[in-house]
Design a protein around this motif. Structure first.
Motif, mmCIF file in Angstrom:
data_model
loop_
_atom_site.group_PDB
_atom_site.id
_atom_site.type_symbol
_atom_site.label_atom_id
_atom_site.label_comp_id
_atom_site.label_asym_id
_atom_site.label_seq_id
_atom_site.Cartn_x
_atom_site.Cartn_y
_atom_site.Cartn_z
ATOM 1 N N MET A 88 22.893 -1.925 5.605
ATOM 2 C CA MET A 88 22.268 -3.097 6.222
ATOM 3 C C MET A 88 21.159 -2.699 7.190
ATOM 4 O O MET A 88 20.105 -3.346 7.244
ATOM 5 N N GLU A 89 21.365 -1.620 7.924
ATOM 6 C CA GLU A 89 20.340 -1.155 8.861
ATOM 7 C C GLU A 89 19.092 -0.667 8.117
ATOM 8 O O GLU A 89 17.963 -0.934 8.540
ATOM 9 N N ILE A 90 19.299 0.035 7.026
ATOM 10 C CA ILE A 90 18.156 0.503 6.232
ATOM 11 C C ILE A 90 17.406 -0.678 5.637
ATOM 12 O O ILE A 90 16.168 -0.695 5.585
ATOM 13 N N ALA A 91 18.151 -1.685 5.179
ATOM 14 C CA ALA A 91 17.499 -2.875 4.625
ATOM 15 C C ALA A 91 16.653 -3.575 5.679
ATOM 16 O O ALA A 91 15.572 -4.105 5.384
ATOM 17 N N LYS A 92 17.135 -3.598 6.921
ATOM 18 C CA LYS A 92 16.348 -4.199 8.003
ATOM 19 C C LYS A 92 15.059 -3.418 8.235
ATOM 20 O O LYS A 92 13.994 -4.005 8.461
ATOM 21 N N LEU A 93 15.162 -2.096 8.196
ATOM 22 C CA LEU A 93 13.967 -1.278 8.424
ATOM 23 C C LEU A 93 12.947 -1.438 7.293
ATOM 24 O O LEU A 93 11.740 -1.290 7.516
ATOM 25 N N GLU A 94 13.415 -1.709 6.088
ATOM 26 C CA GLU A 94 12.523 -1.836 4.937
ATOM 27 C C GLU A 94 12.014 -3.255 4.746
ATOM 28 O O GLU A 94 11.426 -3.572 3.714
ATOM 29 N N LYS A 95 12.238 -4.101 5.729
ATOM 30 C CA LYS A 95 11.752 -5.478 5.652
ATOM 31 C C LYS A 95 10.218 -5.483 5.570
ATOM 32 O O LYS A 95 9.538 -4.879 6.396
ATOM 33 N N VAL A 152 -5.155 1.453 0.778
ATOM 34 C CA VAL A 152 -4.600 1.422 2.138
ATOM 35 C C VAL A 152 -3.146 0.981 2.112
ATOM 36 O O VAL A 152 -2.282 1.572 2.789
ATOM 37 N N ALA A 153 -2.836 -0.058 1.335
ATOM 38 C CA ALA A 153 -1.452 -0.538 1.251
ATOM 39 C C ALA A 153 -0.536 0.512 0.625
ATOM 40 O O ALA A 153 0.618 0.675 1.050
ATOM 41 N N LEU A 154 -1.033 1.245 -0.356
ATOM 42 C CA LEU A 154 -0.223 2.274 -0.999
ATOM 43 C C LEU A 154 0.124 3.402 -0.038
ATOM 44 O O LEU A 154 1.286 3.835 0.053
ATOM 45 N N PHE A 155 -0.879 3.871 0.702
ATOM 46 C CA PHE A 155 -0.623 4.937 1.670
ATOM 47 C C PHE A 155 0.299 4.453 2.785
ATOM 48 O O PHE A 155 1.164 5.201 3.248
ATOM 49 N N ALA A 156 0.112 3.205 3.219
ATOM 50 C CA ALA A 156 0.985 2.652 4.263
ATOM 51 C C ALA A 156 2.422 2.563 3.771
ATOM 52 O O ALA A 156 3.366 2.909 4.504
ATOM 53 N N TYR A 157 2.609 2.122 2.544
ATOM 54 C CA TYR A 157 3.961 2.000 1.985
ATOM 55 C C TYR A 157 4.641 3.362 1.877
ATOM 56 O O TYR A 157 5.810 3.528 2.272
ATOM 57 N N ASN A 158 3.925 4.345 1.366
ATOM 58 C CA ASN A 158 4.517 5.676 1.220
ATOM 59 C C ASN A 158 4.826 6.315 2.573
ATOM 60 O O ASN A 158 5.859 6.994 2.728
ATOM 61 N N TYR A 159 3.961 6.094 3.547
ATOM 62 C CA TYR A 159 4.203 6.663 4.870
ATOM 63 C C TYR A 159 5.438 6.042 5.514
ATOM 64 O O TYR A 159 6.295 6.760 6.053
ATOM 65 N N LEU A 160 5.535 4.732 5.458
ATOM 66 C CA LEU A 160 6.698 4.067 6.042
ATOM 67 C C LEU A 160 7.980 4.439 5.302
ATOM 68 O O LEU A 160 9.041 4.590 5.924
ATOM 69 N N THR A 161 7.892 4.595 3.997
ATOM 70 C CA THR A 161 9.072 4.991 3.222
ATOM 71 C C THR A 161 9.560 6.368 3.642
ATOM 72 O O THR A 161 10.776 6.605 3.765
ATOM 73 N N SER A 162 8.631 7.271 3.867
ATOM 74 C CA SER A 162 9.030 8.610 4.317
ATOM 75 C C SER A 162 9.672 8.563 5.698
ATOM 76 O O SER A 162 10.640 9.284 5.960
ATOM 77 N N ARG A 163 9.182 7.699 6.575
ATOM 78 C CA ARG A 163 9.788 7.565 7.904
ATOM 79 C C ARG A 163 11.197 6.977 7.808
ATOM 80 O O ARG A 163 12.114 7.400 8.521
ATOM 81 N N VAL A 164 11.386 6.008 6.939
ATOM 82 C CA VAL A 164 12.714 5.416 6.754
ATOM 83 C C VAL A 164 13.681 6.442 6.180
ATOM 84 O O VAL A 164 14.867 6.483 6.548
#
Length: 263
Positions: free
Chosen positions: A158-165, A228-240
């Motif tokens: 549930m916490e991971i799902a919140k972060l991936e909102k 830009v959206a692709l790089f942002a998505y991949n960066y946030l995914t790596s942080r999660v």
């Protein structure tokens, strides 16, 4: 003087005069040709720099945006929302990634002392994803270990799902923005060739070039937004993923704590 000699004497001066006239005419023609040549060279020298100098027209970002047509509106909306989601999720992930190095030591101390209420209070005050996971595990103390582990993992999911909102929006933008740009290019090309056909005998390359130029603006905008959206998505995914690894480490540490033999 014989008759032939008299005729020759009369003809020779005439031929000489004709020859002189021809030479004079030739000199005049040569002079005129030279004057014309010099004039043409002077004109060419005077006009060559101006003709060779390219006409530079500067385009601002606003001009390019306006040239793209109405399809630039959805691309602008996608860009603005994606930027907002990126920074909002980045701050949320940074907050979730905060770590109290003494947290697990204090939890271990409370559990060994049997002070469950103190452990729950510490988890509640810490207010991080891993503290909420440990809080759920503390409330399950005394039950089978598998039940404790499952309850912790459920909270972690549930916490991971919140972060991936909002990640779905970034993924959709990364895939959809270039397609919207290509749509603008196709419609622009159709309009350009329609204008070229409607011009009839007055058609020229300028009509087609201006239409193609406007059509390609949407492709450029769509690719920029999508990249830009692709790089942002991949960066946030790596942080999660890094946060997820930390949550798994905290879970294993808590389970090892429960499996420790009583002193």
């Amino acid at each position: 003087m014989s008759i032939p000699n008299m005729i020759l004497a009369q003809v020779t001066p005439a031929d000489t005069m004709i020859q002189q006239a021809a030479d004079t005419l030739q000199q005049a023609m040569d002079s005129a040709a030279q004057v014309v040549t010099d004039s043409v060279a002077a004109v060419a020298a005077a006009t060559a720099p101006a003709a060779a100098e390219p006409v530079v027209k500067e385009l601002s970002v606003w001009d390019l945006t306006m040239a793209g047509g109405w399809l630039m509106i959805p691309l602008a909306i996608l860009a603005i929302v994606s930027i907002y989601i990126f920074f909002e999720r980045l701050f949320a992930i940074n907050r979730a990634n905060r770590q109290d190095n003494s947290f697990m030591d204090r939890i271990k101390e409370y559990i060994h002392r049997g002070e469950v209420d103190q452990a729950l209070t510490l988890c509640h005050d810490t207010n991080t994803p891993y503290s909420r996971m440990i809080e759920k595990g503390v409330t399950r103390i005394g039950r089978p270990m598998n039940d404790v582990l499952v309850s912790i993992e459920n909270v972690g999911n549930m916490e991971i799902a919140k972060l991936e909102k909002g990640f779905n929006w970034l993924a959709t933008t990364a895939a959809g923005a270039p397609m919207i740009g290509f749509l603008g290019t196709v419609t622009g090309m159709v309009q350009a060739f329609f204008q070229l056909a409607s011009a009839g005998n007055n058609s020229n390359v300028t009509i087609l070039a201006s239409g193609i130029y406007q059509a390609l603006v949407t492709t450029v905008a769509g690719l920029i937004v999508g990249i830009v959206a692709l790089f942002a998505y991949n960066y946030l995914t790596s942080r999660v993923n890094k946060v997820m690894n930390k949550l798994e480490g905290k879970t294993m540490e808590f389970m090892d704590l429960l499996n420790e033999p009583a002193k």
